[in-house]
Structure formats: structure tokens, C-alpha cells
Design a protein around this motif. Structure first.
Motif, PDB file in Angstrom:
ATOM      1  N   ALA A 272       0.852  -1.189   0.000  1.00  0.00           N
ATOM      2  CA  ALA A 272       0.000   0.000   0.000  1.00  0.00           C
ATOM      3  C   ALA A 272       0.889   1.240   0.000  1.00  0.00           C
ATOM      4  CB  ALA A 272      -0.913  -0.004   1.227  1.00  0.00           C
ATOM      5  N   PHE A 273       0.265   2.375  -0.266  1.00  0.00           N
ATOM      6  CA  PHE A 273       0.988   3.651  -0.235  1.00  0.00           C
ATOM      7  C   PHE A 273       1.067   4.160   1.196  1.00  0.00           C
ATOM      8  CE2 PHE A 273      -0.380   3.324  -4.594  1.00  0.00           C
ATOM      9  CZ  PHE A 273       0.655   3.880  -5.328  1.00  0.00           C
ATOM     10  N   VAL A 274       2.244   4.677   1.568  1.00  0.00           N
ATOM     11  CA  VAL A 274       2.440   5.131   2.944  1.00  0.00           C
ATOM     12  C   VAL A 274       2.904   6.585   3.018  1.00  0.00           C
ATOM     13  CG1 VAL A 274       2.890   2.824   3.848  1.00  0.00           C
ATOM     14  CG2 VAL A 274       4.796   4.194   2.947  1.00  0.00           C
ATOM     15  N   GLY A 275       3.230   7.202   1.892  1.00  0.00           N
ATOM     16  CA  GLY A 275       3.705   8.577   1.912  1.00  0.00           C
ATOM     17  C   GLY A 275       5.216   8.658   2.069  1.00  0.00           C
ATOM     18  N   ASN A 276       5.738   9.872   2.046  1.00  0.00           N
ATOM     19  CA  ASN A 276       7.189  10.081   2.044  1.00  0.00           C
ATOM     20  C   ASN A 276       7.861   9.839   3.395  1.00  0.00           C
ATOM     21  OD1 ASN A 276       7.323  10.708  -0.637  1.00  0.00           O
ATOM     22  ND2 ASN A 276       7.935  12.836  -0.358  1.00  0.00           N
ATOM     23  N   GLU A 277       7.164  10.109   4.487  1.00  0.00           N
ATOM     24  CA  GLU A 277       7.835  10.130   5.787  1.00  0.00           C
ATOM     25  C   GLU A 277       8.478   8.805   6.177  1.00  0.00           C
ATOM     26  OE1 GLU A 277       8.734  12.798   7.450  1.00  0.00           O
ATOM     27  OE2 GLU A 277       7.893  13.723   5.656  1.00  0.00           O
TER      28      GLU A 277
ATOM     29  N   GLY B 194      -4.197   3.827  -2.526  1.00  0.00           N
ATOM     30  CA  GLY B 194      -3.793   5.217  -2.697  1.00  0.00           C
ATOM     31  C   GLY B 194      -4.898   6.180  -2.293  1.00  0.00           C
ATOM     32  N   VAL B 195      -5.057   7.261  -3.056  1.00  0.00           N
ATOM     33  CA  VAL B 195      -6.066   8.262  -2.748  1.00  0.00           C
ATOM     34  C   VAL B 195      -6.989   8.446  -3.948  1.00  0.00           C
ATOM     35  CG1 VAL B 195      -4.469  10.112  -3.434  1.00  0.00           C
ATOM     36  CG2 VAL B 195      -6.460  10.657  -2.038  1.00  0.00           C
ATOM     37  N   CYS B 196      -8.288   8.416  -3.695  1.00  0.00           N
ATOM     38  CA  CYS B 196      -9.291   8.520  -4.758  1.00  0.00           C
ATOM     39  C   CYS B 196     -10.270   9.659  -4.522  1.00  0.00           C
ATOM     40  CB  CYS B 196     -10.077   7.210  -4.870  1.00  0.00           C
ATOM     41  SG  CYS B 196      -9.126   5.832  -5.570  1.00  0.00           S
ATOM     42  N   ARG B 197     -10.017  10.479  -3.500  1.00  0.00           N
ATOM     43  CA  ARG B 197     -10.949  11.558  -3.169  1.00  0.00           C
ATOM     44  C   ARG B 197     -10.199  12.875  -3.038  1.00  0.00           C
ATOM     45  NH1 ARG B 197     -15.315   9.514   1.208  1.00  0.00           N
ATOM     46  NH2 ARG B 197     -15.537  11.772   1.276  1.00  0.00           N
ATOM     47  N   LEU B 198     -10.740  13.904  -3.660  1.00  0.00           N
ATOM     48  CA  LEU B 198     -10.113  15.224  -3.591  1.00  0.00           C
ATOM     49  C   LEU B 198     -10.113  15.782  -2.177  1.00  0.00           C
ATOM     50  CD1 LEU B 198     -11.530  16.920  -6.805  1.00  0.00           C
ATOM     51  CD2 LEU B 198      -9.181  16.191  -6.409  1.00  0.00           C
ATOM     52  N   ASP B 199     -11.035  15.340  -1.345  1.00  0.00           N
ATOM     53  CA  ASP B 199     -11.094  15.850   0.018  1.00  0.00           C
ATOM     54  C   ASP B 199     -10.201  15.057   0.971  1.00  0.00           C
ATOM     55  OD1 ASP B 199     -12.798  13.647  -0.368  1.00  0.00           O
ATOM     56  OD2 ASP B 199     -14.025  14.163   1.366  1.00  0.00           O
ATOM     57  N   LYS B 200      -9.427  14.095   0.438  1.00  0.00           N
ATOM     58  CA  LYS B 200      -8.541  13.298   1.294  1.00  0.00           C
ATOM     59  C   LYS B 200      -7.131  13.203   0.687  1.00  0.00           C
ATOM     60  CE  LYS B 200     -12.054  10.454   3.557  1.00  0.00           C
ATOM     61  NZ  LYS B 200     -12.463   9.057   3.915  1.00  0.00           N
ATOM     62  N   VAL B 201      -6.674  14.307   0.127  1.00  0.00           N
ATOM     63  CA  VAL B 201      -5.360  14.333  -0.512  1.00  0.00           C
ATOM     64  C   VAL B 201      -4.241  14.549   0.499  1.00  0.00           C
ATOM     65  CG1 VAL B 201      -3.937  15.626  -2.169  1.00  0.00           C
ATOM     66  CG2 VAL B 201      -6.301  15.083  -2.716  1.00  0.00           C
ATOM     67  N   ALA B 202      -4.572  15.082   1.663  1.00  0.00           N
ATOM     68  CA  ALA B 202      -3.547  15.419   2.662  1.00  0.00           C
ATOM     69  C   ALA B 202      -2.616  14.245   2.921  1.00  0.00           C
ATOM     70  CB  ALA B 202      -4.227  15.843   3.965  1.00  0.00           C
ATOM     71  N   GLY B 203      -1.318  14.537   2.866  1.00  0.00           N
ATOM     72  CA  GLY B 203      -0.306  13.509   3.071  1.00  0.00           C
ATOM     73  C   GLY B 203       0.151  12.837   1.795  1.00  0.00           C
ATOM     74  N   ARG B 204      -0.538  13.112   0.694  1.00  0.00           N
ATOM     75  CA  ARG B 204      -0.164  12.509  -0.589  1.00  0.00           C
ATOM     76  C   ARG B 204       0.180  13.575  -1.627  1.00  0.00           C
ATOM     77  NH1 ARG B 204      -0.059   9.061   2.529  1.00  0.00           N
ATOM     78  NH2 ARG B 204      -1.063   7.013   2.489  1.00  0.00           N
ATOM     79  N   GLU B 205       0.338  14.833  -1.195  1.00  0.00           N
ATOM     80  CA  GLU B 205       0.648  15.896  -2.133  1.00  0.00           C
ATOM     81  C   GLU B 205       2.032  15.689  -2.742  1.00  0.00           C
ATOM     82  OE1 GLU B 205      -0.095  16.351   1.069  1.00  0.00           O
ATOM     83  OE2 GLU B 205      -1.569  17.960   1.350  1.00  0.00           O
ATOM     84  N   ASP B 206       2.196  16.203  -3.951  1.00  0.00           N
ATOM     85  CA  ASP B 206       3.462  16.203  -4.687  1.00  0.00           C
ATOM     86  C   ASP B 206       3.745  14.835  -5.308  1.00  0.00           C
ATOM     87  OD1 ASP B 206       3.923  18.885  -3.956  1.00  0.00           O
ATOM     88  OD2 ASP B 206       4.809  18.249  -2.054  1.00  0.00           O
ATOM     89  N   VAL B 207       4.760  14.840  -6.159  1.00  0.00           N
ATOM     90  CA  VAL B 207       5.239  13.609  -6.792  1.00  0.00           C
ATOM     91  C   VAL B 207       6.308  13.048  -5.870  1.00  0.00           C
ATOM     92  CG1 VAL B 207       6.337  12.619  -8.835  1.00  0.00           C
ATOM     93  CG2 VAL B 207       4.740  14.527  -9.081  1.00  0.00           C
TER      94      VAL B 207
ATOM     95  N   GLY C 280       6.827   3.003  -6.649  1.00  0.00           N
ATOM     96  CA  GLY C 280       5.691   2.159  -6.323  1.00  0.00           C
ATOM     97  C   GLY C 280       5.342   2.191  -4.852  1.00  0.00           C
ATOM     98  N   PRO C 281       4.171   1.650  -4.472  1.00  0.00           N
ATOM     99  CA  PRO C 281       3.738   1.660  -3.070  1.00  0.00           C
ATOM    100  C   PRO C 281       4.778   1.002  -2.169  1.00  0.00           C
ATOM    101  CG  PRO C 281       2.434   0.121  -4.391  1.00  0.00           C
ATOM    102  CD  PRO C 281       3.223   0.929  -5.343  1.00  0.00           C
ATOM    103  N   GLY C 282       5.019   1.635  -0.991  1.00  0.00           N
ATOM    104  CA  GLY C 282       6.189   1.259  -0.203  1.00  0.00           C
ATOM    105  C   GLY C 282       5.942   0.634   1.142  1.00  0.00           C
ATOM    106  N   SER C 283       4.731   0.166   1.434  1.00  0.00           N
ATOM    107  CA  SER C 283       4.475  -0.348   2.783  1.00  0.00           C
ATOM    108  C   SER C 283       5.347  -1.567   3.106  1.00  0.00           C
ATOM    109  CB  SER C 283       2.995  -0.709   2.945  1.00  0.00           C
ATOM    110  OG  SER C 283       2.625  -1.734   2.030  1.00  0.00           O
ATOM    111  N   GLU C 284       5.492  -2.483   2.166  1.00  0.00           N
ATOM    112  CA  GLU C 284       6.293  -3.684   2.449  1.00  0.00           C
ATOM    113  C   GLU C 284       7.771  -3.329   2.601  1.00  0.00           C
ATOM    114  OE1 GLU C 284       5.572  -6.676  -0.476  1.00  0.00           O
ATOM    115  OE2 GLU C 284       3.599  -7.182   0.351  1.00  0.00           O
TER     116      GLU C 284
END
Length: 520
Positions: free
Chosen positions: A394-399, A448-461, A468-472
Motif C-alpha cells: 500500500a501507499f504510505v507517503g514520504n515520511e 492510494g487516494v481517490c478523493r479530492l477531500d482526502k489528498v492530505a499527506g499525498r501531495e506532490d510527486v 511504487g507503493p512502499g508499505s512492504e
């Protein structure tokens, strides 16, 4: 000096004199945007110098729901406001001006997801309003106009021409016949009807691709003077303007509203057949050479990491070349005495050309409305992305990446990828569905993110956009569970011909790697 070279020299001299004449009092506010560039200033003496009688036609087609370029790269062509400025500028001259649309203009695809409907319908209405402002005389229709149904299309109230129908338009001392068709036989029959009804010059709007249109003009009985192929085969197949010189010339416009076709008619004292002007070869070669030089400068200007001072110098030179090319396009065509003649010229809507103020206001209103509409729809009807399949990351973001790869982040922060979301916010397009997918990480992907109202934490490239998704990998770091290698196939999903027309993987890649990020 032969007559054509003399004409070219006179046109360029007129452009120079127009630049000197800009010491006149400033224009009224409503006209300021259409009078401020050297290219438009050059059009005024050219129009004033026009001798004899005639008319000017502007044609658009295959706009595919584009109000303007996305703005992801610099110096992108297109925009209904620039098109409107060209038409309105021509109307300041003495000749009648007609604007015609070939269709396939209101939408970009034939099927919309529910979440796309508010934005795409609002965009179609803005396009219709802009066409009315441009004085649309008539338009044909195509499949991309009926995406939301015939009733929606007709509800826009635009003057339409059904397949097989004929519309005669007054053009000064002559009549221009516009016909719409979907087959070669229909085109031949409608063009013959136009002649029978008194059309002096006939434009055929054929809802097929250029290759099919070339075959259609070989059919017997065709009475058109020029045929416009109003459809491209795929989203990215209409990247160039095309003119096929045959017994009946065939034209295909650059798609997505990036160019107009300008047809100049010159009337002889007596009515009669029109001949495509053959003496403009030098003019066309000069314009093509200027366009090639402009394209080379565009590649340099868009290269990541270019020195700002050098970039500014190249931009200034590019604007100068565009102005010189526009002066050639705006100059009146040369005709032989006693012959009804016409010329066909493409008008690329370059970024340095002026925009019409009222059309700009229509686009700005759309931008403001659609962001609110899309965000409201997401809150009321949006659904989260499906979770990844069992055993998939799954996607986990940059942090989580920063924990082990802190040395890679300075390199990333110097790149435009780090500012992807901010660039949308700067122009108020962070809630535009046709923009957001390339400016956030994991858009519409499992986990990932499929809603414009839930983009927080997934901004930017971010990291996962390329790797690719980095949870593992975050849970158990190792080379075996890095999902994707950032090869060219990953990059071109966003760096495509539309968004990044000058992208070259081998050239761009070294600009985004560094110590800890691709380099030892």
C-alpha cells in the motif's frame, strides 16, 4: 527581387513599423490584452494594407474539451482566449470575418465517470459561451460533442449543422457554403447542394481522420474547395497541423485547441471558381523555418535546471520569433488579377500571443466554479480507493522513506516534483480532476487516494510515484520489495506529449539524481 520576396520584405517591414508605433496612447482596458503584443500590432497595418475585396474564415476542430493548455510545461500552445483574440483582431479590419467550428470540441472522451460529470459539463458550457463570444457562425458535431447526450448538446444553444446539411453564410460580395458530413458520399452530395444554392466557396467539415478524408476527396462529384478532417484517431494523434495538397486540399488541425485554420478569400471582379494560391511557397517556408527555431528554443527553455538568466534570454528570442511568424500569417495574401483565390494558413496559438479579456474571464469563472464543484462532489459522493490485494503493498507517503533515505531528500526538494502540488495551488487548480492525478502520489490506485477531500499527506510527486507503493519495503527494507524501477515507462504516464512535449528520458533523468538518490 521576385514579387513574393518583395511581399515578404514588405510584411516584415510592416511588423517593424508596428513595433515603432507603440508610442500611441494606451488602448482602452477592454482592448488592452488584444493590442499588447508585437504580433497583434503587426496585424493592424497588414489589415489596413489589404487591397480589393474578400473575406477571412477561421476554423477550429477537435478541441476535445480544452479551454486551454494544462500549463505543466512552459510556452504551451492553445487556449480559447488566444483563439478569440485572433478572431476579434481580424474583425478590426475591413473584411468580413467568419468563425466556424468543425465539431468534436465539447468533451475529451465519450464516457465519463460519475465524478467527472460536474467538471466536464461546466467546461462544455464555458466553451459554448466562448464560441458565442467569438461570433460562431455555425458548427458541425461529432461523437465527442454527444458525451452527455444530444439534449445536453442542443441545450447549449449553439448554431449547429446536422450531417448532410448545408449552411450558406454571407461573406461580403460572395457566399460561403459550409457542409457537414460523416461519409464521402454524404460530403459529395452536400457540397453539390451548396453549389446549387449559390455558394461561391465551399468548406467541407468531414467527421473522419485525415487518412480517410484523403480518400474521400478522390470521390467523383465533390464540389468542395477545402475539406477539414475534424477527428483524430486517438488522444495523442493530433499533435501536428497537416495540409495535404490535392485537387481538393485536405486539412487536419492540431487537436485540443492548439491551432486555428485561417482561410483568406480574395475576390476577383467576376464570380467564378477559387484557386488555392500557389505563390505563397516562400511565405510557408519562412514560417516553417521560424517554427522550427521556436521548437528548438522550447526544448532548451523546458530543460530542468537551466540557468534563469540564460532561460530569460532564450525566452526573449523565442517571443521575437513568434512575433515574426505571426506577422507573416497576418499579412494579406497575394492574388493574381482577375482570379478568385484563397490561401490556407495555420495559426498556432503560442503562449506569447494575446488573449481576449472576455474569454479570459469565462475561463477564470470556470476555474473558480469547478474546484468548488469537484470538492463538494467528493465530500458528498466520493469513495475511498480499494485496498491493495492480499500480499500487495500500500501507499504510505514520504515520511517512512525519510527514516533510511534522508540523504535523498535534498535532491528531491530541488526538483519540480517536490513542488507539484504547490504549482496547482498557485493557479487554483488543485481540485481539477484532469490535473490532480499527476500532482499527487498514488492517485486512483489501490491503497492510494481517490478523493479530492482526502489528498492530505499525498501531495506532490513523492518517492512512491516512481518506486511504487512502499508499505512492504518500509516494514522490511530490501531490494526485493521495491515495487517499481523508475524507468521511462513510469515517467511517460505523466510526461506525455500533452503535458511534457519536450520530455526526453535520457536528458531529464540525470537532473533528478544525486548522492543518495541514484548516485553512489
Amino acid at each position: 527581387m521576385n514579387p513574393m520576396r518583395a511581399f515578404l520584405a514588405a510584411a516584415l517591414l510592416a511588423a517593424s513599423l508596428a513595433g515603432c508605433a507603440r508610442k500611441d496612447p494606451p488602448p482602452k482596458p477592454a482592448e488592452a490584452d488584444a493590442s499588447s503584443s508585437p504580433a497583434t500590432a503587426a496585424a493592424k497595418p497588414a489589415a489596413a494594407a489589404s487591397q480589393g475585396s474578400g473575406a477571412i474564415l477561421f476554423l477550429s476542430a477537435d478541441t476535445r474539451g480544452y479551454l486551454g493548455p494544462c500549463g505543466c510545461s512552459e510556452n504551451m500552445r492553445g487556449g480559447i482566449a488566444r483563439a478569440a483574440a485572433q478572431v476579434q483582431s481580424a474583425r478590426k479590419g475591413s473584411l468580413p470575418v467568419l468563425y466556424v467550428d468543425g465539431g468534436n470540441s465539447l468533451f475529451g472522451e465519450q464516457r465519463l465517470k460519475p465524478g467527472q460529470v460536474p467538471q466536464e459539463e461546466r467546461k462544455a458550457k464555458a466553451l459554448a459561451d466562448a464560441m458565442r463570444h467569438m461570433g460562431l457562425a455555425v458548427r458541425a458535431t461529432g461523437p465527442l460533442d454527444d458525451t452527455q447526450g444530444v439534449d445536453f448538446r442542443k441545450g447549449l444553444g449553439l448554431p449547429e449543422l446536422a450531417p448532410g446539411a448545408v449552411k450558406l453564410l454571407p461573406a461580403g460580395e460572395r457566399k460561403v457554403g459550409v457542409v457537414a458530413a460523416t461519409t464521402a458520399a454524404q460530403l459529395a452530395e452536400a457540397s453539390a447542394q451548396a453549389r446549387a444554392q449559390g455558394a461561391d466557396f465551399v468548406v467541407g467539415l468531414l467527421d473522419v481522420t485525415l487518412d480517410v478524408a484523403q480518400q474521400a476527396v478522390e470521390q467523383p462529384g465533390l464540389k468542395a474547395d477545402v475539406v477539414v478532417a475534424t477527428r483524430t484517431a486517438t488522444e495523442f494523434s493530433g499533435e501536428e497541423n497537416r495540409l495535404v495538397r490535392s485537387a481538393v486540399p485536405v486539412v487536419a488541425l492540431q487537436s485540443k485547441g492548439r491551432s486555428l485554420l485561417r482561410v483568406d478569400l480574395a475576390y476577383a471582379p467576376q464570380a467564378g471558381p477559387f484557386a488555392l494560391q500557389k505563390g505563397q511557397d516562400d511565405l510557408e517556408r519562412e514560417a516553417a523555418a521560424l517554427e522550427q527555431r521556436t521548437a528548438l528554443l522550447d526544448k532548451d527553455i523546458n530543460l530542468p535546471g537551466t540557468d534563469p538568466k540564460l532561460k530569460a534570454l532564450k525566452q526573449g528570442k523565442r517571443d521575437e520569433l513568434v512575433a515574426r511568424r505571426q506577422a507573416l500569417l497576418d499579412a494579406p495574401p497575394v492574388t493574381s488579377d482577375g482570379v478568385n483565390a484563397f490561401t490556407l494558413r495555420f495559426v498556432p496559438l503560442e503562449s506569447s500571443l494575446p488573449s481576449d479579456a472576455e474569454a479570459v474571464a469565462l475561463v477564470s469563472a470556470y476555474d473558480a466554479d469547478v474546484g468548488k464543484m469537484n470538492l463538494a462532489w467528493a465530500k458528498a459522493h466520493g469513495q475511498d480507493c480499494l485496498p491493495p490485494a492480499p500480499g500487495r503493498a500500500a501507499f504510505v507517503g514520504n515520511e517512512p522513506c525519510r527514516t533510511c533515505h534522508e540523504d535523498a531528500f535534498p535532491v528531491w526538494k530541488k526538483s519540480k516534483h517536490h513542488l507539484a502540488w504547490e504549482t496547482l495551488e498557485q493557479v487554483g487548480k488543485q481540485f481539477h480532476l484532469n490535473c490532480v492525478g499527476c500532482h499527487v502520489t498514488g492517485w486512483e490506485q489501490p491503497g492510494g487516494v481517490c478523493r479530492l477531500d482526502k489528498v492530505a499527506g499525498r501531495e506532490d510527486v513523492g518517492c512512491e510515484s516512481c518506486h511504487g507503493p512502499g508499505s512492504e519495503h518500509a516494514d522490511a527494507p530490501g531490494t526485493h520489495n521495491i515495487i517499481a524501477s523508475p524507468g521511462e515507462s513510469v515517467c511517460v504516464t505523466c510526461h506525455n506529449p500533452e503535458n511534457s512535449p519536450h520530455f526526453d528520458f535520457a536528458t531529464y533523468l540525470p537532473r533528478i539524481v544525486g548522492p543518495g538518490h541514484g548516485k553512489p
